[in-house]
Design a protein around this motif. Structure first.
Motif, mmCIF file in Angstrom:
data_model
loop_
_atom_site.group_PDB
_atom_site.id
_atom_site.type_symbol
_atom_site.label_atom_id
_atom_site.label_comp_id
_atom_site.label_asym_id
_atom_site.label_seq_id
_atom_site.Cartn_x
_atom_site.Cartn_y
_atom_site.Cartn_z
ATOM 1 N N ARG A 226 0.833 -1.213 0.000
ATOM 2 C CA ARG A 226 0.000 0.000 0.000
ATOM 3 C C ARG A 226 0.863 1.257 0.000
ATOM 4 O O ARG A 226 0.554 2.239 -0.662
ATOM 5 N N SER A 251 -5.555 -8.688 3.529
ATOM 6 C CA SER A 251 -5.692 -7.283 3.121
ATOM 7 C C SER A 251 -5.934 -7.184 1.619
ATOM 8 O O SER A 251 -5.125 -6.608 0.885
ATOM 9 N N GLU A 253 -7.660 -5.347 -0.134
ATOM 10 C CA GLU A 253 -7.729 -3.986 -0.667
ATOM 11 C C GLU A 253 -6.352 -3.436 -0.998
ATOM 12 O O GLU A 253 -6.236 -2.432 -1.721
ATOM 13 N N LEU A 601 -12.088 2.239 9.665
ATOM 14 C CA LEU A 601 -11.041 1.714 8.783
ATOM 15 C C LEU A 601 -10.552 0.359 9.283
ATOM 16 O O LEU A 601 -10.334 -0.575 8.500
ATOM 17 N N LEU A 605 -10.475 -3.135 7.249
ATOM 18 C CA LEU A 605 -9.272 -3.916 6.990
ATOM 19 C C LEU A 605 -9.418 -5.347 7.509
ATOM 20 O O LEU A 605 -8.897 -6.286 6.896
ATOM 21 N N ALA A 647 -9.211 8.534 -0.599
ATOM 22 C CA ALA A 647 -8.807 7.186 -0.199
ATOM 23 C C ALA A 647 -8.386 7.247 1.264
ATOM 24 O O ALA A 647 -7.663 8.160 1.671
ATOM 25 N N TYR A 648 -8.852 6.300 2.041
ATOM 26 C CA TYR A 648 -8.590 6.278 3.479
ATOM 27 C C TYR A 648 -7.559 5.176 3.743
ATOM 28 O O TYR A 648 -7.870 3.985 3.663
ATOM 29 N N LEU A 649 -6.321 5.599 3.997
ATOM 30 C CA LEU A 649 -5.170 4.697 3.985
ATOM 31 C C LEU A 649 -4.626 4.470 5.391
ATOM 32 O O LEU A 649 -4.483 5.416 6.164
ATOM 33 N N ASP A 691 -14.732 -0.073 -0.777
ATOM 34 C CA ASP A 691 -13.300 -0.149 -0.437
ATOM 35 C C ASP A 691 -12.747 1.262 -0.269
ATOM 36 O O ASP A 691 -12.192 1.841 -1.203
ATOM 37 N N THR A 693 -10.153 2.289 1.113
ATOM 38 C CA THR A 693 -8.701 2.400 0.921
ATOM 39 C C THR A 693 -8.354 2.676 -0.540
ATOM 40 O O THR A 693 -7.261 3.158 -0.840
#
Length: 1001
Positions: A226, A251, A253, A601, A605, A647-649, A691, A693
């Motif tokens: 990622r 994971s 995503e 989040l 995940l 995007a939420y990382l 998704d 992420t």
């Protein structure tokens, strides 16, 4: 951008890099952490190093540097002298390193200061400030010149050195090859350095002017993948089948943003492949097959969903450029459908094995085929062609196996064990496979029994993939009626590990969490906190699973390297507890997530298919709906609100990054017979996973109804970017966009709220949070779980109980609140807690209460997640009355800025999926109804039941027409009996009616 077209398969690899350095000197060749190295700098430094090496044509130079810029520069320097390099892992056991270096017979050893030392062999270390040498000219070599040596497993008990030429690597990466490689390609460099997969990752980039991102983790974990995609634009990766399976499991995503994924090295799992293709249909997935003797790949196959259903497994595919594949029975070509040995020819073949010529002659032969002499490598793999010219794998002709992508000859392991353990007269090593056919572990059967301490001896001397998981003593080896070893009978002698005694749970919740994660990955009910993970049986991919799960649970990156540095649950928890929290991201790293966003989040995940964070809205629309205008309104809302296009990382720091992603399309469902059917069709479509992420935050759809101008419009938004107050903002902005798209005019909308501005508003609340932290921790410590009555089964009808409360009931609630000096919420919470206590028989439990955090004026018109959860511990509530509950809620609301994850850590973990703090939520919903006012149309909002629940019981009160309230009790049928939910709802409603009649105490 196109690569320099001048190099060919007859060009030395270093010469191709030098051409790029001349034509595009500023292009980035290598990235390592914060360091970027251009092609010009890489080539100049390699020239300087080469001038000082003193090696030349015919030399085989071992390099024992870790994966780094220095390693790449050093191997390039060796090639520039005309010599060939051999990358050796400095972590190899000393005996294997000595044997490999002996076979190379090198003039010197390239190592780091204080690194590997070999008596009598000069060591060359990379200079810290290399100076150019005037007049140095890199050697010009042809495609047949030796390039590098790979060491692989051999049946004699010693590693086998495979010498390959420049053209063997170059043939793979010319334009039009099996995958897309160009000057825009970005690939992580993460494979073990001795592998030919390292060549795949490195030279696919350097020969085409792309960028290699050097990974400093032991392997390419989901977290580092990622990070590479988000920070450096990684678009292509290679993964062993085992590592691919692990990321798909833990994971999935993490693949978002890639263009192509190459997998192989061992048998593929159709189930994992199918899940990947469903999740990422736009990513090219390639199966690569080939032994090291034919350099990286001999065949590749682009995998499609139907391949996952083939009874013989996923195909090996077709030959790569410069490679011939023949399926032979002796010297006779096999017809399609006929099984034979896979034999390889062409530019990819190795020159020879190091050592005696008979080693090479045994595997590389020349035969006449189709009237021409052809040099072949006999792989020992069995295969067959199908009618379409696609190659399929059909097993092995010998004992060789693949473990986590490593080629292992059991005979080599047997010889090593017999040498290291003299008390063992003879040994047989067999592979135990999992249900998918992949090798799970090696078992060593010994005659007589191995001595005490034998496993420690083997751990110190053998490569990780050569180490047996058990040494099993047998009196003799069983044989078949033909006199051959009866492997099935021998494997039957190996008992599965006995059930271990349960280790006591640790007092520290973080240690307990890490230990439970160790146990979950290893399939053990508990593990001791002070035993290293590897001693518990954990391998490298198990370590990856542990770190992926902890990353998801804790909302922060847990690199695999940290587990290796802190190998026990106690030590890793100590690092997690004392390492500094992530620093605030810099501007280009996005906006920090709030604590509740971290919770959402983490849930995503842990379970990418999770639907508990789906916020679903539906409206019935009557009249002639303009589809184009509605699609335009959706696009405008997407443009205005950054949370919907972010995007939420989780890595390297949990943050939201605005991404250039298209607005969700307005999806059209087939016409439905009625509104109810349309709603159900929308619920099914919009319940598919989101998704966040990858920026997949919201979706929209429309289902028209037969027999008139009626449709149901729906959308779903992930909770990480949405809350109850955002519903009306979304509806209002959709209506404005619709009117504008149809040519209407509206007053100018206020400037949208950016992610950064919203976070600043949240951060401004935190000044006083610390003062409440200790008191809340003390209040919640030791809080018991709710115990529901027995009898949970599938419900007779739905998972929700609804009871309307009349306006007169609400007026009585308000009157009692005013007389008691408390809020309406406090009175209703008292009624709920008392009902809960009566039904469960408990008078001590915690209730979760959602709280809106939109105090800042700029958040009034913001779409986003601006809530938190307050845990309220209620004790002796039936005796306390509304006054005590009012005081409790006041204290709790004053402490609402204590980060929710901090409170979760107080409670540690719970068995199964139980929430660690509370199992029920109570909410008084006072959000405005999201009215979608579309000009010329009649719209009605339909409040939908939840798609799924994160907790076991959700009790909410919603505004109803005429000033009343609608009581809804949603429940999980596997946890809460339907009759229990009904009884709680009934008692609550009865208690509020008692207030109206003046009978309350």
């Amino acid at each position: 951008m196109q690569p320099d077209p001048q190099w060919t398969t007859e060009t030395g690899l270093h010469e191709a890099v030098a051409r790029t350095a001349r034509h595009r000197p500023g292009a980035i060749a290598l990235v390592s952490g914060h360091r970027a190295v251009s092609y010009g700098e890489l080539d100049r430094t390699a020239d300087a190093w080469a001038a000082s090496l003193g090696t030349g044509a015919g030399d085989l130079v071992p390099i024992t540097l870790p994966r780094s810029v220095e390693l790449v520069t050093a191997l390039l320097a060796v090639l520039k002298t005309g010599a060939a390099y051999a990358l050796l892992d400095p972590a190899w056991p000393a005996g294997r390193l000595r044997e490999a270096i002996r076979q190379l017979d090198p003039p010197l050893l390239v190592t780091r200061p204080g690194g590997v030392e070999v008596p009598g062999l000069p060591a060359w270390t990379p200079p810290s400030r290399p100076d150019g040498v005037p007049g140095f000219r890199p050697a010009a070599v042809g495609g047949s010149a030796p390039c590098c040596v790979f060491f692989t497993s051999g049946t004699t008990g010693t590693p086998k050195g495979v010498l390959v030429p420049h053209r063997a690597t170059a043939r793979l990466f010319r334009p039009g090859t099996f995958a897309r490689f160009s000057a825009d390609t970005v690939v992580p460099l993460a494979a073990p350095v001795p592998w030919d997969a390292f060549s795949l990752e490195l030279w696919s980039v350097l020969l085409n002017g792309g960028t290699s991102v050097i990974v400093d983790e032991p392997f390419l974990s989901a977290s580092s993948l990622r990070d590479g995609i988000g920070r450096h634009g990684v678009d292509t990766v290679w993964l062993t089948s085992s590592l691919f399976n692990m990321i798909v499991d833990e994971s999935p995503e993490a693949f978002g943003g890639l263009h192509q994924v190459m997998i192989g090295g061992e048998r593929l799992s159709p189930g994992h492949v199918a899940r990947f293709l469903r999740r990422h249909p736009g990513i090219t997935l390639l199966n690569g097959y080939g032994p090291v003797e034919s350099t990286v790949f001999a065949t590749t196959h682009r995998i499609t969903p139907p391949d996952c259903d083939r009874p013989g497994g996923i195909p090996l595919g077709r030959p790569v450029p410069g490679t011939e594949v023949h399926v032979l029975d002796g010297g006779r070509p096999c017809a399609p459908g006929e099984t034979g040995e896979i034999c390889l020819a062409g530019d990819g073949l190795a020159l020879r094995y190091l050592g005696p010529p008979e080693l090479t002659d045994a595997k590389f032969t020349t035969i006449r085929l189709e009237g021409r002499p052809l040099r072949l490598y006999q792989t020992g793999d069995l295969g067959e062609w199908d009618a379409d010219g696609v190659l399929h794998f059909r097993g092995r002709a010998d004992r060789q196996v693949k473990i986590r992508g490593h080629r292992v000859e059991p005979a080599e392991v047997e010889r090593q064990i017999e040498r290291l353990l003299p008390a063992v007269r003879t040994c047989r090593v067999l592979a135990r496979r999992d249900d998918g056919g992949s090798v799970r572990e090696l078992l060593a059967f010994c005659v007589p029994a191995a001595p005490d301490g034998a496993m420690a001896t083997l751990r110190a001397a053998l490569l990780p993939h050569h180490r047996p998981s058990a040494l099993i003593a047998v009196d003799a080896f069983p044989v078949t009626s033909q006199g051959k070893l009866d492997e099935r009978a021998l494997l039957a002698m190996a008992e599965e590990p006995a059930e271990a005694e349960l280790a006591p749970a640790h007092e520290d919740p973080l240690v307990r969490l890490v230990a439970e994660t160790f146990g979950a990955v290893l399939g053990r009910p508990s593990v001791p906190a002070d035993v290293p993970f590897t001693d518990l049986g954990g391998g490298s991919l198990d370590a990856g699973r542990v770190c992926a799960r902890l990353t998801g649970r804790l909302g922060r990156a847990v690199p695999v390297s940290r587990l290796y540095q802190h190998p026990t649950a106690l030590a890793l928890a100590g690092w997690l507890g004392t390492s500094p929290p992530p620093a605030p991201p810099e501007a280009d790293d996005g906006t920090p997530l709030t604590p509740m966003q971290l919770v959402f989040l983490t849930r995503q995940l842990r379970d990418p298919a999770d639907r508990t964070s789906h916020c679903l809205l539906t409206w019935v629309v009557e009249g002639e709906l303009d589809h184009a205008a509605l699609a335009g309104a959706i696009a405008e809302v997407h443009r205005r609100h950054e949370p919907l296009r972010a995007a939420y990382l989780p890595d390297p720091r949990p943050a939201a990054q605005v991404v250039d992603i298209e607005p969700p399309p307005l999806e059209f469902l087939p016409r439905q017979p009625g509104v109810e059917a349309a709603v159900e069709a929308l619920r099914e479509l919009l319940s598919e996973p989101l998704d966040p992420t990858a920026g997949d935050v919201w979706r929209t759809a429309l289902a028209e109804v037969d027999g008139g101008s009626v449709a149901v419009f729906g959308c779903v938004v992930h909770h990480i970017a949405f809350d109850g107050r955002a519903e009306s903002v979304l509806a209002c902005d959709l209506a404005a966009g619709y009117e504008t798209a149809r040519g209407g005019t509206r007053a100018a909308a206020p400037e949208p709220v950016t992610l950064a501005a919203a976070y600043r508003a949240y951060a401004a609340r935190l000044d006083g949070a610390a003062a409440h932290h200790a008191s809340l921790r003390e209040e919640l410590t030791g809080a018991p779980d709710l115990r529901w009555p027995d009898g949970a089964t599938e419900p007779a009808s739905g998972c929700v109980v609804e009871i309307p409360l009349a306006a007169s009931v609400v007026a009585a609630v308000d009157a009692l609140a005013a007389a008691s000096g408390v809020s309406r919420f406090a009175v209703l919470l008292t009624c709920y807690a008392t009902s809960l206590a009566e039904v469960t028989g408990q008078d001590d439990f915690v209730v979760g209460v959602p709280v809106v955090q939109r105090d800042a004026p700029i958040l009034e018109r913001a779409i986003g997640c601006h809530i938190t959860m307050l845990p309220l511990r209620l004790r002796g509530i039936s005796l306390a009355g509304v006054g005590a509950v009012g005081r409790l809620t006041e204290r709790a609301f004053a402490a609402q800025d204590v980060p929710f994850p901090d409170l979760l850590r107080v409670a540690g973990t719970r068995p199964g999926e139980r929430h660690p703090l509370f199992q029920t939520v109570f909410a008084l919903q006072d959000n405005p109804v999201p009215e979608l006012r579309l000009p010329g149309l009649k719209t009605t909002f339909l409040r939908q039941p939840y798609l799924d629940l994160p907790l076991e019981l959700h009790t909410e009160l919603w505004p109803a027409p005429g000033g009343g309230l609608l009581l809804t009790v949603h429940f999980r049928p596997e946890s809460v009996p339907e009759v229990t939910a009904q009884e709680i709802a009934k008692r609550f409603a009865d208690r509020t009616h008692t207030l109206r009649s003046g009978q309350a105490k």
